[in-house]
Write an enzyme that holds these catalytic residues in place. Structure first.
Site, PDB file in Angstrom:
ATOM      1  N   SER A  21       0.530  -1.105   0.014  1.00 29.34           N
ATOM      2  CA  SER A  21       0.096   0.099  -0.013  1.00 29.34           C
ATOM      3  C   SER A  21       0.726   1.049  -0.154  1.00 29.34           C
ATOM      4  O   SER A  21       1.660   1.412   0.866  1.00 29.34           O
ATOM      5  CB  SER A  21      -0.980   0.041   1.076  1.00 29.34           C
ATOM      6  OG  SER A  21      -1.520   1.234   1.462  1.00 29.34           O
ATOM      7  N   HIS A  46      -0.864  -0.997  -4.482  1.00 29.55           N
ATOM      8  CA  HIS A  46      -2.314  -0.644  -3.968  1.00 29.55           C
ATOM      9  C   HIS A  46      -2.269   0.841  -3.839  1.00 29.55           C
ATOM     10  O   HIS A  46      -1.414   1.343  -2.887  1.00 29.55           O
ATOM     11  CB  HIS A  46      -2.503  -1.666  -2.747  1.00 29.55           C
ATOM     12  CG  HIS A  46      -3.935  -1.253  -2.159  1.00 29.55           C
ATOM     13  ND1 HIS A  46      -5.185  -1.988  -2.733  1.00 29.55           N
ATOM     14  CD2 HIS A  46      -4.231  -0.437  -1.282  1.00 29.55           C
ATOM     15  CE1 HIS A  46      -6.123  -1.566  -2.079  1.00 29.55           C
ATOM     16  NE2 HIS A  46      -5.657  -0.504  -1.112  1.00 29.55           N
ATOM     17  N   ASP A  48      -4.456   4.063  -2.596  1.00 29.38           N
ATOM     18  CA  ASP A  48      -5.690   4.493  -1.879  1.00 29.38           C
ATOM     19  C   ASP A  48      -6.108   5.802  -2.379  1.00 29.38           C
ATOM     20  O   ASP A  48      -5.450   6.825  -2.066  1.00 29.38           O
ATOM     21  CB  ASP A  48      -5.506   4.491  -0.356  1.00 29.38           C
ATOM     22  CG  ASP A  48      -5.488   3.025   0.278  1.00 29.38           C
ATOM     23  OD1 ASP A  48      -6.577   2.082  -0.247  1.00 29.38           O
ATOM     24  OD2 ASP A  48      -4.458   2.616   0.893  1.00 29.38           O
ATOM     25  N   MET A  50      -8.630   8.730  -1.630  1.00 25.20           N
ATOM     26  CA  MET A  50      -9.669   9.159  -0.621  1.00 25.20           C
ATOM     27  C   MET A  50     -10.282  10.735  -1.194  1.00 25.20           C
ATOM     28  O   MET A  50      -9.569  11.510  -1.231  1.00 25.20           O
ATOM     29  CB  MET A  50      -9.272   9.042   0.645  1.00 25.20           C
ATOM     30  CG  MET A  50      -8.690   7.804   0.920  1.00 25.20           C
ATOM     31  SD  MET A  50      -7.890   7.889   2.715  1.00 25.20           S
ATOM     32  CE  MET A  50      -6.902   6.693   2.618  1.00 25.20           C
ATOM     33  N   HIS A  81      -7.820   1.661  -5.050  1.00 28.00           N
ATOM     34  CA  HIS A  81      -9.092   1.482  -3.774  1.00 28.00           C
ATOM     35  C   HIS A  81      -9.580   2.953  -3.873  1.00 28.00           C
ATOM     36  O   HIS A  81      -9.002   3.971  -3.352  1.00 28.00           O
ATOM     37  CB  HIS A  81      -8.295   0.829  -2.853  1.00 28.00           C
ATOM     38  CG  HIS A  81      -9.248   0.830  -1.615  1.00 28.00           C
ATOM     39  ND1 HIS A  81      -8.918   0.819  -0.366  1.00 28.00           N
ATOM     40  CD2 HIS A  81     -10.712   0.697  -1.753  1.00 28.00           C
ATOM     41  CE1 HIS A  81     -10.158   0.558   0.348  1.00 28.00           C
ATOM     42  NE2 HIS A  81     -11.079   0.754  -0.523  1.00 28.00           N
ATOM     43  N   MET A  83     -11.988   5.154  -2.425  1.00 24.25           N
ATOM     44  CA  MET A  83     -12.713   5.380  -1.323  1.00 24.25           C
ATOM     45  C   MET A  83     -13.308   6.874  -1.791  1.00 24.25           C
ATOM     46  O   MET A  83     -13.222   8.027  -1.048  1.00 24.25           O
ATOM     47  CB  MET A  83     -11.958   5.567  -0.150  1.00 24.25           C
ATOM     48  CG  MET A  83     -11.523   4.291   0.335  1.00 24.25           C
ATOM     49  SD  MET A  83     -10.087   4.183   1.615  1.00 24.25           S
ATOM     50  CE  MET A  83      -8.824   4.169   0.788  1.00 24.25           C
ATOM     51  N   MET A 159     -12.388  -5.323   3.818  1.00 27.11           N
ATOM     52  CA  MET A 159     -11.807  -4.404   4.487  1.00 27.11           C
ATOM     53  C   MET A 159     -11.280  -4.935   5.843  1.00 27.11           C
ATOM     54  O   MET A 159     -12.537  -5.299   6.522  1.00 27.11           O
ATOM     55  CB  MET A 159     -12.291  -2.985   4.546  1.00 27.11           C
ATOM     56  CG  MET A 159     -12.360  -2.111   3.384  1.00 27.11           C
ATOM     57  SD  MET A 159     -10.461  -1.773   2.653  1.00 27.11           S
ATOM     58  CE  MET A 159      -9.838  -0.942   4.126  1.00 27.11           C
ATOM     59  N   ASP A 193      -7.327  -5.842   3.191  1.00 29.68           N
ATOM     60  CA  ASP A 193      -6.720  -4.692   3.300  1.00 29.68           C
ATOM     61  C   ASP A 193      -6.682  -4.040   4.723  1.00 29.68           C
ATOM     62  O   ASP A 193      -7.999  -3.831   5.335  1.00 29.68           O
ATOM     63  CB  ASP A 193      -7.125  -3.715   2.138  1.00 29.68           C
ATOM     64  CG  ASP A 193      -6.462  -2.224   2.522  1.00 29.68           C
ATOM     65  OD1 ASP A 193      -5.222  -2.080   3.040  1.00 29.68           O
ATOM     66  OD2 ASP A 193      -6.952  -1.414   1.515  1.00 29.68           O
TER      67      ASP A 193
END
Length: 248
Positions: A21, A46, A48, A50, A81, A83, A159, A193
């Site tokens: 990540s 990975h 993320d 957001m 990913h 979010m 998650m 994750d």
């Protein structure tokens, strides 16, 4: 023995993949950090994303992903990913930035509320873009919420922390959800994750996860990433796939 310690899946043939990540990396040196973990044996990265709405934090968006794409080989797989509260909105920007897989949260979607995107529409738009399709569920969301859409996706992300921040503790009580998915969909790629590392990987491997996201366990100052990556891979191969240690 707790319920999560009882979670042992039937052995599966889904390939083990380890994805560091990047949120846990030194963000001032993200390009070199990415190259380092790929050289250490990572199978994908990975990322993320957001938006500050779906989760109470902001990370990065398409411009940063595009810069990272230029810093690594073209064949490095970017698992994005998302979010974000509006998953349809970001599909084309993420594709243009170099995303390989777009994982959206089921909690942001609804077939009954016109104010939310339909899960089927989101999955179809991702597929049409040329990216792989992932669907994620938060700790409080049951497997039944994503089960109707498994046929439309390539991967389900369970998650094992509340999404939005790195460095949280692994939630072993999420493992029954992983086992339920593996039992019901034996050929499905299942990702976990949150809080994964050498001390927690056996829970996830036994339950049936084959895609492992690891942050601080891999990006730890003074630690060669090869070590934790190899430990996690061996656990999935042994506990999930049934391979003997001397046969790997």
């Amino acid at each position: 023995m707790t319920e999560e310690e009882h979670c042992q899946c039937a052995h599966h043939a889904c390939a083990c993949r380890i994805g560091p990540s990047m949120l846990a990396s030194d963000l001032a040196a993200m390009g070199s950090e990415a190259k380092s973990v790929v050289a250490a044996g990572a199978d994908y990265l990975h990322l993320d994303v957001m938006d500050g709405h779906f989760v109470p934090n902001i990370s990065w968006g398409p411009p940063v992903i595009a810069c990272l794409r230029k810093a690594v080989d073209d064949n490095v797989f970017f698992d994005c990913h998302m979010m974000v509260s509006r998953p349809l909105q970001w599909i084309q920007p993420i594709k243009a930035a170099g995303g390989s897989q777009y994982t959206f949260h089921i909690e942001t979607c609804s077939d009954k509320d016109s104010d939310h995107d339909s899960p089927a529409d989101v999955a179809a738009a991702i597929r049409e873009s040329g990216m792989k399709v992932g669907i994620a569920l938060k700790p409080g969301t049951p497997v039944s919420a994503v089960a109707p859409f498994v046929a439309l996706v390539d991967m389900v992300l369970v998650m094992t922390v509340e999404p939005g921040f790195g460095g949280q503790s692994f939630m072993p009580n999420m493992m029954p959800k992983v086992l339920e998915l593996r039992t019901t969909f034996p050929e499905l790629d299942i990702e976990v994750d949150g809080g994964l590392g050498p001390s927690t990987i056996d829970y996830a491997a036994k339950a049936g996860a084959n895609m492992i996201v690891a942050g601080s366990a891999v990006f730890k100052p003074g630690v060669d990433a090869r070590g934790p990556i190899q430990i996690m891979r061996r656990s999935v191969e042994e506990h999930g796939q049934g391979k003997k240690a001397d046969a790997q």
